[in-house]
Design a protein around this motif. Structure first.
Motif, PDB file in Angstrom:
ATOM      1  N   GLU A   1       0.712  -1.416   0.232  1.00  0.00           N
ATOM      2  CA  GLU A   1      -0.299  -0.405  -0.105  1.00  0.00           C
ATOM      3  C   GLU A   1       0.740   1.059   0.095  1.00  0.00           C
ATOM      4  O   GLU A   1      -0.014   2.648  -0.583  1.00  0.00           O
ATOM      5  CB  GLU A   1      -0.945   0.078   1.161  1.00  0.00           C
ATOM      6  N   PHE A   2       2.149   1.196   0.430  1.00  0.00           N
ATOM      7  CA  PHE A   2       2.739   2.503   0.634  1.00  0.00           C
ATOM      8  C   PHE A   2       3.796   2.769  -0.505  1.00  0.00           C
ATOM      9  O   PHE A   2       4.922   1.454   0.098  1.00  0.00           O
ATOM     10  CB  PHE A   2       3.880   2.674   1.946  1.00  0.00           C
ATOM     11  N   VAL A   3       3.800   3.277  -0.835  1.00  0.00           N
ATOM     12  CA  VAL A   3       5.317   3.324  -2.161  1.00  0.00           C
ATOM     13  C   VAL A   3       6.755   3.466  -0.996  1.00  0.00           C
ATOM     14  O   VAL A   3       8.297   2.351  -1.614  1.00  0.00           O
ATOM     15  CB  VAL A   3       5.353   4.536  -3.213  1.00  0.00           C
ATOM     16  N   TRP A   4       6.759   4.211  -0.182  1.00  0.00           N
ATOM     17  CA  TRP A   4       7.970   4.357   0.533  1.00  0.00           C
ATOM     18  C   TRP A   4       8.516   2.908   1.235  1.00  0.00           C
ATOM     19  O   TRP A   4       9.787   2.773   2.010  1.00  0.00           O
ATOM     20  CB  TRP A   4       7.921   5.767   1.731  1.00  0.00           C
ATOM     21  N   ALA A   5       7.816   2.585   2.088  1.00  0.00           N
ATOM     22  CA  ALA A   5       7.953   0.756   2.343  1.00  0.00           C
ATOM     23  C   ALA A   5       8.521   0.138   1.288  1.00  0.00           C
ATOM     24  O   ALA A   5       9.268  -0.511   1.540  1.00  0.00           O
ATOM     25  CB  ALA A   5       6.914   0.220   2.753  1.00  0.00           C
ATOM     26  N   ARG A   6       7.849   0.432  -0.145  1.00  0.00           N
ATOM     27  CA  ARG A   6       8.414  -0.548  -1.236  1.00  0.00           C
ATOM     28  C   ARG A   6       9.604  -0.058  -1.340  1.00  0.00           C
ATOM     29  O   ARG A   6      10.445  -1.116  -2.200  1.00  0.00           O
ATOM     30  CB  ARG A   6       7.332  -0.137  -2.724  1.00  0.00           C
ATOM     31  N   HIS A   7      10.220   0.766  -1.699  1.00  0.00           N
ATOM     32  CA  HIS A   7      11.697   1.838  -1.841  1.00  0.00           C
ATOM     33  C   HIS A   7      12.663   1.370  -0.649  1.00  0.00           C
ATOM     34  O   HIS A   7      13.834   1.042  -0.579  1.00  0.00           O
ATOM     35  CB  HIS A   7      11.372   2.929  -2.107  1.00  0.00           C
ATOM     36  N   LEU A   8      12.024   0.964   0.306  1.00  0.00           N
ATOM     37  CA  LEU A   8      13.023   1.307   1.880  1.00  0.00           C
ATOM     38  C   LEU A   8      13.186  -0.964   1.753  1.00  0.00           C
ATOM     39  O   LEU A   8      14.202  -1.175   1.765  1.00  0.00           O
ATOM     40  CB  LEU A   8      12.525   1.357   2.960  1.00  0.00           C
ATOM     41  N   ARG A   9      12.331  -2.303   1.448  1.00  0.00           N
ATOM     42  CA  ARG A   9      12.208  -3.403   1.161  1.00  0.00           C
ATOM     43  C   ARG A   9      12.923  -2.968   0.319  1.00  0.00           C
ATOM     44  O   ARG A   9      13.886  -4.154   0.488  1.00  0.00           O
ATOM     45  CB  ARG A   9      10.620  -3.633   0.689  1.00  0.00           C
ATOM     46  N   ASN A  10      12.948  -2.965  -1.379  1.00  0.00           N
ATOM     47  CA  ASN A  10      14.067  -3.066  -2.138  1.00  0.00           C
ATOM     48  C   ASN A  10      15.414  -2.697  -1.669  1.00  0.00           C
ATOM     49  O   ASN A  10      15.905  -3.357  -1.918  1.00  0.00           O
ATOM     50  CB  ASN A  10      14.012  -1.562  -3.310  1.00  0.00           C
ATOM     51  N   ARG A  11      15.842  -1.557  -0.980  1.00  0.00           N
ATOM     52  CA  ARG A  11      17.106  -0.904  -0.706  1.00  0.00           C
ATOM     53  C   ARG A  11      17.511  -2.163   0.574  1.00  0.00           C
ATOM     54  O   ARG A  11      18.497  -2.404   0.361  1.00  0.00           O
ATOM     55  CB  ARG A  11      17.120   0.080  -0.038  1.00  0.00           C
ATOM     56  N   VAL A  12      16.840  -2.980   1.135  1.00  0.00           N
ATOM     57  CA  VAL A  12      16.886  -3.849   2.135  1.00  0.00           C
ATOM     58  C   VAL A  12      17.278  -5.709   1.419  1.00  0.00           C
ATOM     59  O   VAL A  12      18.175  -5.322   1.099  1.00  0.00           O
ATOM     60  CB  VAL A  12      15.562  -3.341   3.110  1.00  0.00           C
ATOM     61  N   GLN A  13      16.818  -5.401   0.365  1.00  0.00           N
ATOM     62  CA  GLN A  13      16.859  -5.852  -0.136  1.00  0.00           C
ATOM     63  C   GLN A  13      18.512  -6.480  -0.906  1.00  0.00           C
ATOM     64  O   GLN A  13      18.651  -7.017  -1.119  1.00  0.00           O
ATOM     65  CB  GLN A  13      15.502  -6.791  -1.507  1.00  0.00           C
ATOM     66  N   LYS A  14      18.580  -5.650  -1.920  1.00  0.00           N
ATOM     67  CA  LYS A  14      19.779  -5.208  -2.228  1.00  0.00           C
ATOM     68  C   LYS A  14      20.960  -5.847  -1.506  1.00  0.00           C
ATOM     69  O   LYS A  14      21.982  -5.460  -1.525  1.00  0.00           O
ATOM     70  CB  LYS A  14      19.394  -3.475  -3.248  1.00  0.00           C
ATOM     71  N   TYR A  15      20.693  -4.799  -0.633  1.00  0.00           N
ATOM     72  CA  TYR A  15      21.896  -4.719   0.612  1.00  0.00           C
ATOM     73  C   TYR A  15      22.280  -6.038   1.546  1.00  0.00           C
ATOM     74  O   TYR A  15      23.754  -6.676   1.502  1.00  0.00           O
ATOM     75  CB  TYR A  15      21.421  -3.793   1.887  1.00  0.00           C
ATOM     76  N   VAL A  16      21.726  -6.864   1.330  1.00  0.00           N
ATOM     77  CA  VAL A  16      21.113  -8.161   1.928  1.00  0.00           C
ATOM     78  C   VAL A  16      21.874  -8.955   0.772  1.00  0.00           C
ATOM     79  O   VAL A  16      22.900 -10.392   1.254  1.00  0.00           O
ATOM     80  CB  VAL A  16      19.678  -8.648   2.254  1.00  0.00           C
ATOM     81  N   ARG A  17      21.733  -8.714  -0.174  1.00  0.00           N
ATOM     82  CA  ARG A  17      21.833  -9.364  -1.837  1.00  0.00           C
ATOM     83  C   ARG A  17      23.027  -9.805  -1.524  1.00  0.00           C
ATOM     84  O   ARG A  17      24.147 -10.085  -2.105  1.00  0.00           O
ATOM     85  CB  ARG A  17      21.093  -9.076  -3.285  1.00  0.00           C
ATOM     86  N   GLU A  18      23.731  -7.844  -1.689  1.00  0.00           N
ATOM     87  CA  GLU A  18      25.116  -8.153  -1.461  1.00  0.00           C
ATOM     88  C   GLU A  18      25.897  -8.607  -0.814  1.00  0.00           C
ATOM     89  O   GLU A  18      27.190  -9.170  -0.811  1.00  0.00           O
ATOM     90  CB  GLU A  18      25.769  -6.055  -1.421  1.00  0.00           C
ATOM     91  N   LYS A  19      25.318  -8.430   0.719  1.00  0.00           N
ATOM     92  CA  LYS A  19      26.251  -8.674   1.748  1.00  0.00           C
ATOM     93  C   LYS A  19      26.084 -11.146   1.388  1.00  0.00           C
ATOM     94  O   LYS A  19      27.562 -11.529   1.544  1.00  0.00           O
ATOM     95  CB  LYS A  19      25.839  -8.917   2.576  1.00  0.00           C
ATOM     96  N   VAL A  20      24.761 -11.250   1.385  1.00  0.00           N
ATOM     97  CA  VAL A  20      25.405 -12.475   0.811  1.00  0.00           C
ATOM     98  C   VAL A  20      26.095 -13.297  -0.126  1.00  0.00           C
ATOM     99  O   VAL A  20      27.185 -13.827   0.051  1.00  0.00           O
ATOM    100  CB  VAL A  20      24.018 -13.826   0.708  1.00  0.00           C
TER     101      VAL A  20
END
Length: 108
Positions: free
Chosen positions: A53-72
């Protein structure tokens, strides 16, 4: 009441419900960070719920996913590199020499 007013009121109710549900899941994830449980997973799930429902949460989730993928990926690369280093020719020849010495000592 017109259809437009009905749909906007339902949309507002939906946003409030999603906000409460996502907030509770994130709060539980935060609690699980200091207690036993999958805290980071719960926080990610909460962001995914809010992201519906919220665009800000979608952007934050995408940033967190990118960060976690890089670390993995970095961890996998380090593991692969360490495994390749342990199988270097010098290491293999040292192991072979030790095995030969051990076998010759046992045979005598």
């Amino acid at each position: 009441m017109s259809n437009q007013v009905k749909s906007s009121s339902w949309q507002l109710i939906r946003q409030i419900a999603v906000g409460i549900a996502g907030g509770i899941v994130i709060l539980l994830g935060g609690i699980m960070l200091v207690t036993p449980g999958p805290g980071l997973v719960m926080i990610a799930v909460g962001l995914a719920i809010l992201g519906t429902e919220f665009v800000w949460a979608r952007h934050l989730r995408n940033r967190v996913q990118k960060y976690v993928r890089e670390k993995v990926d970095n961890a996998r690369n380090r593991k692969r590199d360490s495994e390749q280093k342990s199988k270097s020719p010098a290491e293999t020849s040292r192991r072979t020499k030790r095995l030969i010495e051990r076998d010759t000592v046992n045979v005598s």
